[in-house]
Every structure is written in structure tokens, then in C-alpha cells.
Design a protein around this motif. Structure first.
Motif, short mmCIF file in Angstrom:
data_model
loop_
_atom_site.label_atom_id
_atom_site.label_comp_id
_atom_site.label_asym_id
_atom_site.label_seq_id
_atom_site.Cartn_x
_atom_site.Cartn_y
_atom_site.Cartn_z
N THR A 163 -14.59 6.43 -25.83
CA THR A 163 -15.67 5.99 -24.78
C THR A 163 -15.45 4.46 -25.10
N ASP A 164 -15.72 4.17 -26.34
CA ASP A 164 -15.55 2.63 -26.60
C ASP A 164 -14.33 1.97 -26.32
N LEU A 165 -13.31 2.64 -26.48
CA LEU A 165 -11.95 2.06 -26.13
C LEU A 165 -11.80 1.76 -24.59
N SER A 166 -12.56 2.66 -23.71
CA SER A 166 -12.39 2.38 -22.35
C SER A 166 -13.27 1.27 -21.69
N ALA A 167 -14.22 0.96 -22.63
CA ALA A 167 -15.17 -0.13 -22.38
C ALA A 167 -14.37 -1.48 -22.00
N ALA A 198 -8.07 -2.84 -24.33
CA ALA A 198 -8.10 -1.74 -25.38
C ALA A 198 -7.82 -0.38 -24.52
N ALA A 199 -8.21 -0.32 -23.47
CA ALA A 199 -7.75 1.01 -22.80
C ALA A 199 -6.37 1.14 -22.31
N ARG A 200 -5.81 -0.14 -21.76
CA ARG A 200 -4.57 -0.17 -21.37
C ARG A 200 -3.52 0.15 -22.66
N ILE A 201 -3.78 -0.42 -23.70
CA ILE A 201 -2.85 -0.25 -24.75
C ILE A 201 -3.12 0.97 -25.93
N GLY A 230 -12.30 -1.20 -34.81
CA GLY A 230 -12.97 -2.37 -35.27
C GLY A 230 -14.07 -2.76 -33.92
N SER A 231 -14.03 -3.76 -33.45
CA SER A 231 -15.11 -4.28 -32.50
C SER A 231 -14.78 -3.92 -31.27
N GLY A 232 -13.65 -3.32 -30.90
CA GLY A 232 -13.35 -2.87 -29.72
C GLY A 232 -12.69 -4.12 -28.75
N VAL A 233 -12.53 -5.11 -29.45
CA VAL A 233 -12.19 -6.23 -28.57
C VAL A 233 -10.74 -6.54 -28.85
N VAL A 234 -9.83 -6.75 -27.93
CA VAL A 234 -8.35 -6.30 -28.10
C VAL A 234 -7.96 -7.77 -27.29
N GLY A 235 -6.96 -8.34 -28.02
CA GLY A 235 -6.56 -9.75 -27.58
C GLY A 235 -5.40 -9.18 -26.26
#
Length: 528
Positions: free
Chosen positions: A162-166, A170-173, A374-379
Motif C-alpha cells: 500500500t505504501d509503495l503504491s502511493a 516506487a510502484a512502477r519499479i 524507507g520513506s517510500g520516495v523513489v528517484g
């Protein structure tokens, strides 16, 4: 010696070198590095880089690391603090004015500038034989060509779906096909492979300056973060003096604050006043004493630990024998204490690496992005998962761990090193967020007081006091949990196994090495 009629595995025994990690591909990469002429530090960085690909929920180049290192296994233990800092614009006042009552667990404000790549580069330059390009080559291979998702990794990966989908990137990778990969699936990270190639070519500047840094900063700013290009370019780790105490004829070395390693030393000082070796290692009395020592030590951790560049920490007082005597008097062998403040100790995902090479260079190496992913934030262009270490900061300006510009947060990940008579006995570590001091102490007392070999010491069942409840793994005997209940403890089964660790034990007289890796993870030890 273990009973071979029960499930389990033997420790790994060798003469030349041993590497122990929480993932088979990382251990193999470390062994390949050692056999190709690299030393323990080359192998540790290589393994950590691989784990940043194949254990993406636990670690990566968007996180931090701490290292204890002994060249040749003799003399002083070196310590390197590779933890990152808060942005220069981050102040308690800014967050309070914006209506925050705490730093969030996810999102841009949880992100401190990653320190791992700077640490890797500096440690390889100072202590390695190979360069960054060789150390990163296996990680690049797995990111580019794919790797098979292992069972514990898949177990951890499923929880933060759920966090990754936000986060769309992150969701794509990390949610290919809209779900977390399952054990046996093949996963690739081409964006991360390209980023690692840039770092392999340009070193630390390839991460902290230029296109890679721009991608991280622009994404953080897009989400409301305070980070700047200058924050990234200014990142530098530090050599620091370890903190130590004596236990059972050994010197136990930990990282100093901003690290929580002090907590394990406080626990050991308290337990040194009890004759643990005469107790049942899995019995209620031993576990009760460990729990109560931990509760007192964590209370002091939360009172005193902060970044020593910003706040004084009374290390000499906290580690004194007189202070341990005073605290120990609060422990009742028959009843749980009722006067201590409530402590909530979140878990986290981390990797720990223990390596000793043929020259007996010994490295204790830990690397993490803190919570799962981590923070769920992905470059978006780099594929870098950014850590959420900033969530450890407080918004009480009087607290030693209050957020401030350029300040490091109180950090949970802690490598350990044991020495005796001026020589390293073992680099060791037990990962698992707030559990780590408990894990270090349980491992050490299993070996020192109860004579367990490294694998037995890691296999043994564990307990952890968290949020007014004793979490007891299923392997803890029923009579022990009942004995803890009679002492006033509330007992619950943890949702996840408690921690995961690695050890390499040096026998200087025999010229042998003994390695072990925790069954709670996918990894193993290998030697030759």
C-alpha cells in the motif's frame, strides 16, 4: 555441539576467510571479491551494494551505514559514522509552524541526506585494495540482468504494498504488474543499474553532484521537502572513537551517539552483576533479567542520545560502574518493574555484514534505509529508494534528538566488535531497528555466559520488550513464557521474527575462523 536429529545447520569453519551476510548472492559476491585479491573492506562494500539491489526493502544507496574495522585484527578498533544529516533548512520551528506534531514516517520530511555512498567511497580509498567500480560490478549485474527474489525478501516486500503504491515511481519499479514480487520471481532495476554505473565511473561525486543528485533533490522538492543540492554536495562521513565496556573478559565496542550502540553497553553493564551462566539460557529468570536491563537502558537511550556535534552526551557517567550499580538496584529478580515510562520501539529493515579475511582484517558493517523501502520516495530517473531516518527526530526543542539543520538523528543500526587481550575475537551484529541492543546482548551472553557457538547463539529463541509487552518468539519454551507472566510481564507473539544477525569468530591459537548467519533471514556464511 548441536543435536543433529533436529533441524538446523552447523557453523561455517575455514582458515583463510569467512563472509556472513543476510543474502546468498551478497555472501557469494563477498567471497568472490576476497578470492580475487580484495580484502575484507572491499568485500563488505561489494556485499552491501549487492544487497541494495536484491534486498531493496532493507537497504540501498539511498541509506546510511556504520562500520567498525580492525586492520589485521589487532590494535585499535576504527569506527566510521556514515549517517546522513537533516537539510540545512530543517528546524523545529519550521515544522511546528506548519502544524506538524512529529516527523512523518514516510514522505520527503522523513528523508535525511544518504550517507552510504560517501562512506563506501571513503572506506575503500582508505582501507580497500580495489576501487569503487570493482566493488559495484556484481550489484550492477543483478540490477541490470535480474535476480531471483528470495523467500524472506518476498515476505518483507508484501507488507508495504500500500505504501509503495502511493508513489508512482516506487510502484512502477517495485510493484511490477501491480503487486509485490513473490519468492521465485525475477526482478530487475534498470534505473538503479544506470545509477550504479555513474557512481562506478565518477565515485562519490557521481551520487552527490550532477544528474543523480538533481533527480533526488527535484523529487524531494516536488513533494515539499527542504533539501537542496548543497545539502547533498556537503555530505561527509566521519571517523569517530568507539564506545566500549568490559563483559566476561571481553571488550565490547560500539558506535558512539548519534548511534544507539550505547544501549547495548548499558545492558551489559547491568547484567554483569548477575551470574547468568548458572541459569537456564532459555528460562524465565535469564530472560526476565535481560528484559529488565533493556528497559532501563532504553529509558536512558531516549533521555540522552543525540548527535554529539549538537548536544553533549554524558558517556563517562552512563558507562561507569557506579551508575550500573545504581540502576541494577532497581531490578527485582521476581517482579517486572512498574515505574518506567512506556517505550515504543519500531522495527526496521536492515542488512548486517561480518567479514574476516586471510590477513585477519575484520569488518563489522551495517547498512539500511530504515523502514521497509524507507520513506517510500523513489528517484524517478535513478531508481534510488530514499531512507526515512529523519522520522527518528523529535520536535521538542529541548530534547537531545530534536531536529536541527545539518544534524544527524538518533540512529538504530549498530555494528559490534568484540576484542580480547588487544585482538579481535569477532565482528558481530544483530539487525532489527529498536531490537538491536537486545539482539547484541542476547547473542553475546549466549556465547560468553552459556558457551554457545556462533550459529547456536543466533538460532536461539528471542524476546523483546516493546510497548509494554514482551514479544516472545514461538521457540521460547512455554514454561519460560509462563514464568515471565508470573513476574508481571504481558506476553505476545511478534508479527515478525526478531532481528537477524551475522558473526565471524576468530580463533587465533588454532588459526581458524567460524562464521554464522541468522536463520530468520535468507543468508548464509561461507568460507575457504
Amino acid at each position: 555441539m548441536r543435536d543433529f536429529q533436529f533441524p538446523g545447520r552447523s557453523p561455517v569453519r575455514a582458515t583463510e576467510a569467512v563472509a556472513a551476510t543476510s543474502h546468498p548472492l551478497a555472501t557469494l559476491a563477498a567471497i568472490d571479491m576476497l578470492r580475487s585479491g580484495g580484502n575484507a573492506m572491499d568485500a563488505a562494500v561489494c556485499a552491501a551494494a549487492v544487497q541494495g539491489v536484491v534486498e531493496p526493502q532493507s537497504t540501498g544507496i539511498g541509506g546510511d551505514c556504520f562500520v567498525l574495522y580492525s586492520p589485521g585484527g589487532q590494535g585499535n578498533v576504527l569506527a566510521f559514522n556514515g549517517s546522513g544529516r537533516a537539510p540545512a533548512r530543517a528546524t523545529v520551528g519550521w515544522y511546528l509552524e506548519k502544524g506538524f506534531d512529529r516527523i512523518p514516517l514516510q514522505g520527503p520530511h522523513a528523508v535525511t541526506v544518504p550517507g552510504a555512498v560517501d562512506a563506501w567511497s571513503r572506506l575503500l580509498e582508505d582501507h580497500g585494495r580495489k576501487g569503487v567500480a570493482e566493488a559495484l560490478a556484481p550489484a550492477i549485474h543483478y540490477a541490470e540482468n535480474g535476480y531471483v527474489v528470495h523467500d524472506r525478501v518476498a515476505f518483507d516486500w508484501a507488507e508495504p504494498e500500500t505504501d509503495l503504491s502511493a508513489d508512482e515511481h516506487a510502484a512502477r519499479i517495485f510493484l511490477p504488474g501491480g503487486r509485490a514480487p513473490k519468492a521465485g520471481d525475477v526482478h530487475r532495476q534498470p534505473e538503479l543499474a544506470a545509477t550504479l554505473r555513474i557512481i562506478a565511473k565518477h565515485g562519490r561525486s557521481g551520487f552527490y553532484e550532477g544528474a543523480v543528485a538533481d533527480d533526488m533533490v527535484s523529487r524531494l522538492n516536488e513533494l515539499g521537502g527542504l533539501h537542496t543540492a548543497e545539502d547533498f554536495a556537503a555530505t561527509r562521513g566521519d571517523y569517530v572513537a568507539p564506545v566500549s565496556t568490559s563483559y566476561g573478559g571481553h571488550e565490547i565496542h560500539q558506535m558512539p551517539p548519534n548511534n544507539q550502540g550505547l544501549t547495548a553497553l548499558l545492558m551489559l553493564n547491568l547484567l554483569s552483576g548477575f551470574e547468568l551462566g548458572g541459569l537456564d539460557p532459555n528460562g524465565a529468570e535469564r530472560l526476565h533479567l535481560e528484559i529488565e536491563a533493556g528497559r532501563l537502558a532504553y529509558r536512558d537511550r531516549d533521555r540522552y542520545v543525540g548527535d554529539q556535534d549538537h548536544v553533549p552526551v554524558p558517556l563517562k557517567q552512563l558507562l561507569s560502574g557506579a551508575y550500573a550499580d545504581r540502576l541494577r538496584a532497581e531490578i527485582d529478580r521476581d517482579r517486572a518493574m512498574t515505574h518506567l515510562p512506556r517505550v515504543e520501539l519500531p522495527g526496521s529493515d536492515t542488512v548486517y555484514i561480518s567479514i574476516v579475511d586471510r590477513d585477519r582484517n575484520a569488518v563489522s558493517f551495517i547498512n539500511s534505509t530504515y523502514y521497509s523501502f524507507g520513506s517510500g520516495v523513489v528517484g524517478p530517473k535513478t531508481g534510488i529508494v530514499l531512507q526515512n531516518r529523519g522520522s527518528s527526530f523529535r520536535l521538542d526543542p529541548a530534547h537531545p534528538n530534536a531536529i536541527a539543520p545539518g544534524k544527524r538523528p538518533m540512529h538504530t543500526i549498530m555494528p559490534g566488535m568484540a576484542t580480547k587481550n588487544g585482538r579481535v575475537v569477532m565482528p558481530f551484529g544483530v539487525m532489527g531497528g529498536g531490537y538491536q541492543p537486545f539482539g547484541h546482548v542476547h547473542l553475546l551472553t549466549n556465547m560468553i555466559d552459556f558457551g554457545m557457538d556462533p550459529q547456536q547463539a543466533l538460532d536461539a529463541p528471542r524476546v523483546f520488550y516493546n510497548d509494554d509487552t514482551v514479544e516472545a518468539e514461538r521457540g521460547v519454551p512455554t514454561d519460560a513464557t509462563e514464568g515471565l507472566r508470573r513476574r508481571g510481564h504481558r506476553i505476545a507473539e511478534p508479527h515478525h521474527p526478531l532481528g537477524g544477525g551475522q558473526v565471524v569468530l576468530i580463533d587465533w591459537e588454532k588459526g581458524t575462523l567460524t562464521g554464522a548467519s541468522d536463520p530468520r533471514k535468507d543468508g548464509l556464511a561461507l568460507g575457504y
